[in-house]
Scaffold this motif. Structure first.
Motif, PDB file in Angstrom:
ATOM      1  N   LYS A   2      -3.155   5.597  -1.447  1.00 57.55           N
ATOM      2  CA  LYS A   2      -3.598   4.058  -2.358  1.00 57.55           C
ATOM      3  C   LYS A   2      -4.429   3.529  -1.901  1.00 57.55           C
ATOM      4  O   LYS A   2      -3.791   3.323  -0.860  1.00 57.55           O
ATOM      5  CB  LYS A   2      -2.357   3.767  -3.691  1.00 57.55           C
ATOM      6  N   GLU A   3      -4.836   2.848  -2.539  1.00 53.04           N
ATOM      7  CA  GLU A   3      -5.266   1.544  -1.860  1.00 53.04           C
ATOM      8  C   GLU A   3      -4.063   0.070  -2.202  1.00 53.04           C
ATOM      9  O   GLU A   3      -3.701   0.151  -2.357  1.00 53.04           O
ATOM     10  CB  GLU A   3      -6.443   0.527  -2.650  1.00 53.04           C
ATOM     11  N   ARG A   4      -4.901  -0.827  -0.945  1.00 54.01           N
ATOM     12  CA  ARG A   4      -3.443  -1.925  -1.067  1.00 54.01           C
ATOM     13  C   ARG A   4      -3.856  -2.839  -2.215  1.00 54.01           C
ATOM     14  O   ARG A   4      -5.256  -3.006  -2.990  1.00 54.01           O
ATOM     15  CB  ARG A   4      -4.073  -2.504   0.361  1.00 54.01           C
ATOM     16  N   GLU A   5      -2.601  -3.159  -2.826  1.00 56.83           N
ATOM     17  CA  GLU A   5      -2.952  -3.722  -3.995  1.00 56.83           C
ATOM     18  C   GLU A   5      -2.335  -5.359  -4.010  1.00 56.83           C
ATOM     19  O   GLU A   5      -1.183  -5.906  -3.240  1.00 56.83           O
ATOM     20  CB  GLU A   5      -1.921  -2.822  -5.498  1.00 56.83           C
ATOM     21  N   GLN A  33       0.546  -1.182  -0.005  1.00 55.69           N
ATOM     22  CA  GLN A  33       0.428  -0.055   0.317  1.00 55.69           C
ATOM     23  C   GLN A  33       0.538   0.965   0.353  1.00 55.69           C
ATOM     24  O   GLN A  33       1.938   1.507   1.090  1.00 55.69           O
ATOM     25  CB  GLN A  33      -1.214   0.156   1.140  1.00 55.69           C
TER      26      GLN A  33
END
Length: 122
Positions: free
Chosen positions: A43-46, A39
């Motif tokens: 931003k969103e966790r990917e 993350q």
């Protein structure tokens, strides 16, 4: 119950390498699909990578293919993420997870570590 602890993060220059380690406790570790997520700020966790319980199958997010390698040692209850050719875009908090694929082949985590910071900067 599985507890996960990450280590190995730090500051590295672009083009450099790091190896992250995820140490797990719990006798059922070898039964889980293990994965790494990241993350970045804002931003969103990917998803980054995952490895089957046998270690035979690995799965990678497109941007890390050919640069990152996930491995596991069930005898040591440990998962590794070798990261090469790092770029500033790889800067993030990296977390490991234990889980399984859901019906849509998406990683569904049952347990999370707290994460380790990776910063790629000159």
């Amino acid at each position: 119950q599985v507890q996960l602890v990450e280590s190995g993060g730090g500051l590295v220059q672009p083009g450099g390498s790091l190896r992250l380690t995820c140490s797990a406790s719990g006798r059922t570790f070898s039964q889980y699909l293990m994965g790494w997520f990241r993350q970045a700020p804002g931003k969103e966790r990917e998803f980054v990578a995952a490895i089957s319980w046998t270690g035979r199958n690995q799965y990678y997010e497109d941007s890390v293919k050919g640069r990152f390698t996930i491995t596991r040692d069930n005898a040591k209850n440990t998962v590794y993420l070798q990261m090469n050719s790092l770029t500033p875009e790889d800067t993030a908090v990296y977390s490991c997870a234990a889980g399984q694929f859901d019906t849509g082949r998406k990683f569904s985590a049952a347990y999370w570590g707290q994460g380790t910071q990776v910063t790629v900067s000159s």
